[in-house]
Enzyme design. Structure first.
Site, PDB file in Angstrom:
ATOM      1  N   LYS A 222       0.850  -1.197   0.000  1.00 31.72           N
ATOM      2  CA  LYS A 222       0.000   0.000   0.000  1.00 31.72           C
ATOM      3  C   LYS A 222       0.884   1.245   0.000  1.00 31.72           C
ATOM      4  O   LYS A 222       1.917   1.272   0.690  1.00 31.72           O
ATOM      5  CB  LYS A 222      -0.905  -0.042   1.242  1.00 31.72           C
ATOM      6  CG  LYS A 222      -1.975   1.038   1.286  1.00 31.72           C
ATOM      7  CD  LYS A 222      -2.869   0.898   2.528  1.00 31.72           C
ATOM      8  CE  LYS A 222      -3.968   1.961   2.536  1.00 31.72           C
ATOM      9  NZ  LYS A 222      -4.870   1.834   3.709  1.00 31.72           N
TER      10      LYS A 222
ATOM     11  N   SER B  34     -10.527   0.045   6.908  1.00 33.00           N
ATOM     12  CA  SER B  34      -9.844   0.106   5.608  1.00 33.00           C
ATOM     13  C   SER B  34      -9.154  -1.177   5.148  1.00 33.00           C
ATOM     14  O   SER B  34      -8.690  -1.241   4.008  1.00 33.00           O
ATOM     15  CB  SER B  34      -8.814   1.239   5.607  1.00 33.00           C
ATOM     16  OG  SER B  34      -9.448   2.474   5.535  1.00 33.00           O
TER      17      SER B  34
ATOM     18  N   SER C 244      -9.999   2.148   2.666  1.00 36.14           N
ATOM     19  CA  SER C 244      -9.040   2.839   1.831  1.00 36.14           C
ATOM     20  C   SER C 244      -8.080   1.902   1.090  1.00 36.14           C
ATOM     21  O   SER C 244      -7.467   2.313   0.110  1.00 36.14           O
ATOM     22  CB  SER C 244      -8.223   3.816   2.677  1.00 36.14           C
ATOM     23  OG  SER C 244      -7.406   3.108   3.587  1.00 36.14           O
TER      24      SER C 244
END
Lengths: 95, 493
Positions: free
Chosen positions: B79, B183, B159
């Site tokens: 990420k 998330s 997210s």
């Protein structure tokens, strides 16, 4: 509680985010929607309740007071938009 | 070679050790799969092909000598929130333009130390603020799942939307992710993947771009429960550089898989039954209850009375912490600078231009609730409510409940550009209604794919554990996985 346009502008100033008149107006509506949503917390009886300071039940760890890092000026300024001789460059701040 | 990308981490590890293929072949298979797929799915914001091949080659050298760590030669996506040395790290924000850290996050370093290979950086909501991956400066991510007979592009959740899509579409073997209000678990539920947010403090936050420091935790998104156990074991550590990381032994997560849940007490909180919740979610939840009852667990109805207040309290605490954490982006030390008439004007223009709508909104909310005269009414009250939310869970666990079963999300994936969500920030917040309580209480939670809705979209069930009871979560999550089977999206991209 709802915020007026002057409050929105004042908060934007505190947060150092430029807001033009249009954006301030949109933001006012959005902030009021969110503040309306969080209003329901007023229903909760919080009498005598301690505010949370740490989610995990442990004593704050403290590191030893020793120098364990340093001499990295070049690394620190490596990503800055403007640098001179390992100093961050900004526009003049004092007359 | 495309077949190699269908292997789970545990399968690929065995085959690498047996020398059925090399780590370089495995990495190349992912790089070539991603090259085409990414144009459609937009899961990666940066591919680090050269670095990946270099790391895979080093893994092959270790494997040839019969050496290698737990993730030797396994290609992972990272990420964009994790600092990766000399490689693009921008939290998918414009304000961090061109930022290439001179250091590595502890979590990613742990993975590299175990032999993993980095394929690139994954798309996400800007600064992890969002539930659909639509707030990214790099554009939305597309979910590999679509409704049956439809071409409409759906969100992968957020997210960690890039992480979820990359795992579900087999563009990496597993991915790192982070979870502040849901998330990891919400995108995992939307994409038919497994995602675990461990107990607060289990993974070091050092080198992870901060959003809300008292809530942020790293965890993996993977294709199955076993892979999640393998990855979390590698990611977790105590770290001198993060004083909130805990000095506790890391469990034998993989070893717990397959252990019986007989006699385990599973709590079913009545407050998670929401008005207007699709019947399919209700049915899925009941299905999960039946699976556990069949496996010999005891099902107990419980009450977590402050559940409904978790989301509003979160939307005070998280923006407050974010407004403080994001104060560092000033156009001086890194990233974007928009020059103004004086230094204040430079700050204001840089931050107006550099932050997207959602981030600006949250910074302003956070600044407001912390400002003089409002602190007690908002922030202090929210932190007291947070104590009550945590106490609800403690009471349930003290009453003998071992873990709690809930749906992961109140709906399946929705369309990119959903007008109702875009028009009302609170409607988007509601995606996290079942996951956010867990962050507020610092507990571990795992989302496991449990079924499909009538359109053929994946739905997840969430298990919430006691602090540091990740082993039990893997043990119970496997029961769901065994009963539900795996879910793989039909390839159309």
């Amino acid at each position: 509680m709802s915020v007026d346009i002057d409050t929105v502008k004042r908060v934007a100033k505190l947060a150092r985010i430029a807001l033009d008149a249009d954006r301030a107006k949109t933001m006012q509506g959005e902030l009021n929607t969110i503040l309306g949503f969080v209003e329901q917390l007023n229903e909760v009886d919080i009498e005598g309740v301690e505010p949370m300071t740490s989610v995990v039940d442990m004593a704050m760890k403290k590191r030893k007071d020793v120098v364990n890092d340093g001499d990295k000026a070049e690394d620190i300024v490596a990503n800055a938009p403007a640098v001179e001789e390992n100093f961050f460059m900004v526009s003049k701040v004092i007359e | 070679m495309t077949e190699l990308t269908s292997l789970t981490i545990s399968q690929a590890t065995k085959k690498l050790k047996a020398k059925e293929f090399t780590a370089l072949e495995l990495t190349d298979a992912y790089l070539s799969a991603t090259e085409k797929a990414n144009e459609v799915l937009n899961a990666y914001v940066v591919q680090s092909d050269d670095k990946a091949r270099e790391m895979a080659t080093a893994s092959d050298a270790r494997l040839a000598k019969g050496e290698g760590g737990a993730l030797e030669g396994i290609p992972l996506g990272i990420k964009d929130l994790f600092a990766t040395k000399d490689i693009h790290t921008q939290a998918c924000s414009h304000i961090l333009d061109n930022f290439k850290p001179r250091y590595e996050s502890t979590v990613t370093q742990n993975l590299w130390d175990d032999g993993a290979v980095m394929l690139g950086k994954l798309n996400m909501d800007e600064f992890a603020m969002g539930s659909s991956n639509e707030t990214s400066f790099y554009g939305p991510v597309t979910n590999p799942w679509r409704n049956k007979g439809s071409n409409q592009a759906l969100v992968p959740g957020g997210s960690s939307g890039g992480s979820a899509t990359a795992v579900a579409a087999h563009l990496c073997a597993g991915a790192t992710a982070t979870d502040t209000g849901g998330s990891i678990r919400q995108p995992a539920a939307f994409t038919g993947t497994v995602g675990i947010k461990p107990t607060y403090g289990r993974c070091s936050r050092w080198g992870i771009v901060a959003f809300a420091s008292s809530l942020d935790q790293a965890g993996p998104i993977t294709r199955d429960v076993r892979d999640a156990a393998i990855m979390l074991k590698s990611m977790a550590s105590v770290d001198e550089k993060d004083t909130t990381s805990v000095d506790m032994p890391i469990g034998d997560y993989e070893g717990a898989i397959g252990n019986s849940v007989k006699g385990m007490k599973i709590g079913i909180p009545k407050e998670y039954r929401r008005d207007g919740m699709p019947e399919e979610i209700e049915t899925l939840w009941q299905q999960g209850i039946d699976w556990f009852r069949d496996a010999g667990a005891e099902i107990v109805d419980i009450s977590l009375p402050h559940t409904v207040y978790a989301l509003p309290a979160y939307y005070i605490v998280a923006p407050a912490e974010a407004s403080s954490n994001l104060a560092r982006y000033d156009g001086v030390r890194y990233g974007l600078r928009i020059d103004g008439n004086d230094i204040t004007d430079t700050y204001e223009r840089t931050r107006a231009e550099g932050f997207g709508d959602e981030v600006r909104r949250r910074i302003l909310i956070g600044t407001y609730v912390l400002s003089s005269g409002y602190y007690d009414a908002y922030y202090l009250r929210a932190q007291k409510v947070r104590t009550l939310i945590k106490r609800d869970f403690e009471n349930a666990f003290n009453d003998g409940i071992d873990m709690i079963l809930t749906p992961s999300t109140p709906s399946a994936a929705f369309a990119i550009g959903d007008e109702e969500m875009a028009a009302d920030p609170v409607k988007m917040f509601l995606n996290d209604v079942f996951t956010v309580t867990v962050n507020m209480a610092g507990l571990p939670g795992i989302s496991v794919p449990a079924g499909l809705d009538k359109g053929g979209l994946p739905l997840g069930l969430q298990l919430i554990g006691k602090p540091f009871a990740e082993e039990e979560l893997f043990q119970a999550a496997y029961v769901i996985e065994q009963a539900a089977g795996g879910f793989v999206a039909d390839k159309w991209w």
